[in-house]
Design a protein around this motif. Sequence first.
Motif, PDB file in Angstrom:
ATOM      1  N   ASN A 265       7.530  82.908  14.248  1.00  0.00           N
ATOM      2  CA  ASN A 265       7.145  82.832  12.843  1.00  0.00           C
ATOM      3  C   ASN A 265       8.299  83.383  12.010  1.00  0.00           C
ATOM      4  O   ASN A 265       8.575  84.572  12.023  1.00  0.00           O
ATOM      5  CB  ASN A 265       5.864  83.643  12.621  1.00  0.00           C
ATOM      6  CG  ASN A 265       5.341  83.540  11.208  1.00  0.00           C
ATOM      7  OD1 ASN A 265       6.104  83.578  10.252  1.00  0.00           O
ATOM      8  ND2 ASN A 265       4.032  83.432  11.065  1.00  0.00           N
TER       9      ASN A 265
ATOM     10  N   GLY B  62      -3.747  81.924  15.303  1.00  0.00           N
ATOM     11  CA  GLY B  62      -3.324  82.839  16.352  1.00  0.00           C
ATOM     12  C   GLY B  62      -3.704  82.323  17.732  1.00  0.00           C
ATOM     13  O   GLY B  62      -4.792  81.789  17.931  1.00  0.00           O
TER      14      GLY B  62
ATOM     15  N   ARG C   8       6.538  80.266  20.518  1.00  0.00           N
ATOM     16  CA  ARG C   8       6.450  80.122  19.062  1.00  0.00           C
ATOM     17  C   ARG C   8       7.098  81.309  18.356  1.00  0.00           C
ATOM     18  O   ARG C   8       6.997  82.444  18.798  1.00  0.00           O
ATOM     19  CB  ARG C   8       4.991  80.023  18.625  1.00  0.00           C
ATOM     20  CG  ARG C   8       4.314  78.743  18.980  1.00  0.00           C
ATOM     21  CD  ARG C   8       3.097  78.503  18.106  1.00  0.00           C
ATOM     22  NE  ARG C   8       2.212  79.656  18.010  1.00  0.00           N
ATOM     23  CZ  ARG C   8       1.207  79.749  17.142  1.00  0.00           C
ATOM     24  NH1 ARG C   8       0.971  78.775  16.304  1.00  0.00           N
ATOM     25  NH2 ARG C   8       0.439  80.821  17.112  1.00  0.00           N
TER      26      ARG C   8
ATOM     27  N   GLU D 195       3.342  87.117  20.100  1.00  0.00           N
ATOM     28  CA  GLU D 195       3.537  86.454  18.813  1.00  0.00           C
ATOM     29  C   GLU D 195       4.626  87.211  18.059  1.00  0.00           C
ATOM     30  O   GLU D 195       4.513  88.415  17.821  1.00  0.00           O
ATOM     31  CB  GLU D 195       2.236  86.409  18.015  1.00  0.00           C
ATOM     32  CG  GLU D 195       1.205  85.515  18.695  1.00  0.00           C
ATOM     33  CD  GLU D 195       0.004  85.207  17.819  1.00  0.00           C
ATOM     34  OE1 GLU D 195      -0.326  84.029  17.653  1.00  0.00           O
ATOM     35  OE2 GLU D 195      -0.614  86.167  17.309  1.00  0.00           O
TER      36      GLU D 195
END
Length: 1022
Positions: free
Chosen positions: A701, A248, A699, A253
């Motif tokens: 995920n 992290g 970024r 995120e």
Amino acid sequence: MALAASLHLGGVETALTPVAATASSSERGDLAAAAAVDRNSQSRWSSGASDDQHLTLDFGQVETITRVRIDWENAHATRYALQVSLDNRSWTTVKTVDNSQGGTEDMTGFSAEGRYLRMQGLARSTQYGYSIFEIQAYTGTPAAPPAPDPAPAPNDPTQPGVVIKPVAATSSPVENPAMSATQAVDGKTTTRWSSTAVDGAWIQFDFGARTAVGYMKLQWEGAYAKQYALQVSDDGERWTQLRYVTDGRGGAEEFFNLGAYARYMRVQGVARATQYGYSLFEVEFKSPGSDNSLPTATTSPQPFPASGAGWAPLPSAAEPLETLQFTLADGTLVTRFGARGLARHGRERGEDWNEIGYGPNETVDPATGLAVDKGPGNYLTFVPQYFKNRTWGVEVIDNSRVAGVTKPTLIVNQYTTVDFLPGGVAFFRGFDRPGVTGYGWMAPGELVDREVTICKSTPYPANGKLTNATGINGACTLQVKDYPGHAGLNADGLPNGQYVPARALAAGDAIEVSPSMFSTAAAMGAIGDNGGVRYYSSEWIYVVGAGLRPWYGVQPRLNSVPLPAATLAGGLGSVSYNYSDNGLFMFQQPHNHIGMQNMQRFVEGRRLVHTSFTTGDHNEPGNDRYAPAVGLQGARFNQSACIACHVNNGRSPAPAAINQRLDAMSVRVASVDASGAQSPHPQYGSAVQMNGVSGSGARQNWGNGVRVAGFETRQVKLADGAVVELRKPTVAFDSATPAVVSLRAAQPMLGTGLLEAIPEAQILARVRSAPDSDGVRGVANFVFDPESGAVRLGRFGWKASKASLRHQTAAALLADMAVTSPVYRSRACHTDPAGCKGAAAQPGISEADLQLITQYLALVAVPAQRSIASGFPQGVAPLDEHRVDAAQVAAGARLFDGMRCVACHTAQMTTGGGHLLAELRNQTIAPYSDLLLHDMGAGLADNLVEGQAGGSMWRTAPLWGIGYTDKVMGGAGNVGYLHDGRARNLTEAILWHDGEAARARRRFEQLSRTDREAVLAFLKSL
């Protein structure tokens, strides 16, 4: 107790935070015990220099400890105990670790109660104390793999996802009532949820009913989670892990392709990034949709020929790209080679060293007599803008073979792309001066015109021809007309008061040659280059009448002499012995006799290997961005630069710790149909691409993460009673688990051009139609050329599934980096090989850049074998890599042969004469590989089929350079051998051998300790 209950229900372990850390001693104030628990990987605890040292953590209350992770500095323990105590007086040993390799060690398989945890050192690996970057204890159950795929979500996946609002939000205790869980879903970026300062804190969201969730965004305040899990539940009590984050970074995120269908979602903290709790400004959710969920891809099997019938050799070239050496009609020998700008000299290390009485010797601590390590020199490194105007060519014209010549002369020309100052080439190591150690030479050569003030740039010469018939290119040409006079030396290498007069050169004289690049700011500025203008270069040995030869240092003071032919693992291009302590760069050197223009191709190719195909940035500071690489990468990939997996041109980092993300390795996967045929996976393709970025570079995920779930271990007892623990990693997927999974480490990139240059017939001659007396057979793999469709011999990759460096490079760009090329023009080739050629082309790497990468890989050289001792002066500590016991290495070589390891690890091969690069032609090499497939037994099987390579078959891995692996990887603890990096050292790697290698392994198991150490010394010399 409420926290403990949440941990149990969550099923996720959490980090334990010590309230204090103490130690038996500290080397100095800034290396105190607290530095090992400050969650700063740059600080460390370092003990006093004795075996009986310890580090103790106090958790303030009794905790159940189920896992301990230690990140060692180089000064690690080879043997130590983990102990717990309730009172800091009576200790119980939980685990004893033997034969530790350092690096990251992640230990599980116990459940111990105590307020205190102690690392009790028992034996050190160095003469220093123990040094730990970080030690972390955990409690609870390790994160479980995700649940099976949820029920289909009731929404239209062809439309973008829509915002979902939770009906409630709750959490573990908060910092204060104004920072409750509801503040994280109130739509305001000025309010926030903030937990108390515990690692196991959590926040959860209730959607009121089972709800399909495809996307989640966390907007962290400065107090973010370094490790955490996303979990789902239908009842708020039994939780299933959805994602696990090990790295992290705070900020925003985003999580895509969640595929969740549940009432509750939770963010379960595992480890904090700061001393505070966790704090979130906002959490957002969306339903599954075309903007956040992956479609199912069309797949087709990877094509392989059924056999080698009709195979064709790799194309050959009648003439090489560049001529390295040729002979004129009268016998004159012309040798040409490329130079690059370097920062320092070849014998300069981090410590000054001199003969006793002739200057400082910092290599030994005078108080303790122990070796001192002040860091590396700066010789094998790459200067800023190394690829830009900082290479040139050197030509040596040698008439020592010409009939009737009694006083040979060397004519030396330089071919440059920028103006140089005159001279700049040093000849003959100054071995007669005791004060000359790091550098120093006897003669500068004689300029044709001593009055010349600048040497203008000179175009490179034509292949096989002199620029001028006389060899004299102009005023800046140098001549070496004799072997210079020098002081006489006694048996100790010190001046004896006599003088040895100059003499004529003679065939066989070994001359150290050290060019340099001294330009001017005006000349460089005129071509738009505002970087440095003064550089040194490599130090070569030129043997009169023969040409360049790799060298090593002998007495006196590491004087340079040619290495014996038996040590030249990579032929005449082998890397000379390294005396600068730059082992980190040993797999990044060009061939010793690299051509003038090939040196520029080499550095431009290296630039691409170190460049991000997302941002165009170079991974080393001071280098220009490469604009053509910007934005070439697809939305999902493993890494953005080749060097991110091939650490310093070596292997991937070892899978060493639980929950370690495996995006620096390749996770090959396949689906299996009813007939047993394998095809790329519909979500992952042929290899999992774990990372993603948005158009802005943030970024993302996408649920393609793969991590270490744990380790399966077993013990092997050797004939002398020694016990070796073997372990292999198991993996967990954030999303669906494929039917076939093969974890693959990146392989070292050295010597690959030489392997490509071995004639097919030589490899195929080693195929056995029936097993030999040990059961060794050897099978060739055959593959389709992806461009021509021709059947070719496979020789690259863990299962020899790639025919050429071009094939290997293009496949890696596609599978690992999502970059297309002239070989694979569409990312659809990753999932649907059958539809590859018909798919629409996508922007990718150019043909010119693909060639540069391929040529760079072909020109990366192999270090010479370190089987002979070097001539360090008395009292000067040798560098670690040159602490050589020649007799032990020779004994190990005989044992290696006697155990019949060479049945697969073939000791010698020769390259052919048709490769495009002259550096690779007609070389005798020692790769210690037959490049064939061998059945290595069930223990190493991955069940992934690639052509003739069945699930337990692997290509024999070359062993050259293996002794430098620890140096290249930055320490033994980062190293993992074998296809999945499971073996932490060479002993473990050998003990995993089975199948065709079983009898050779059993012979190793029966060796005495002395003989085992000899075998390992031999391997480490390679």
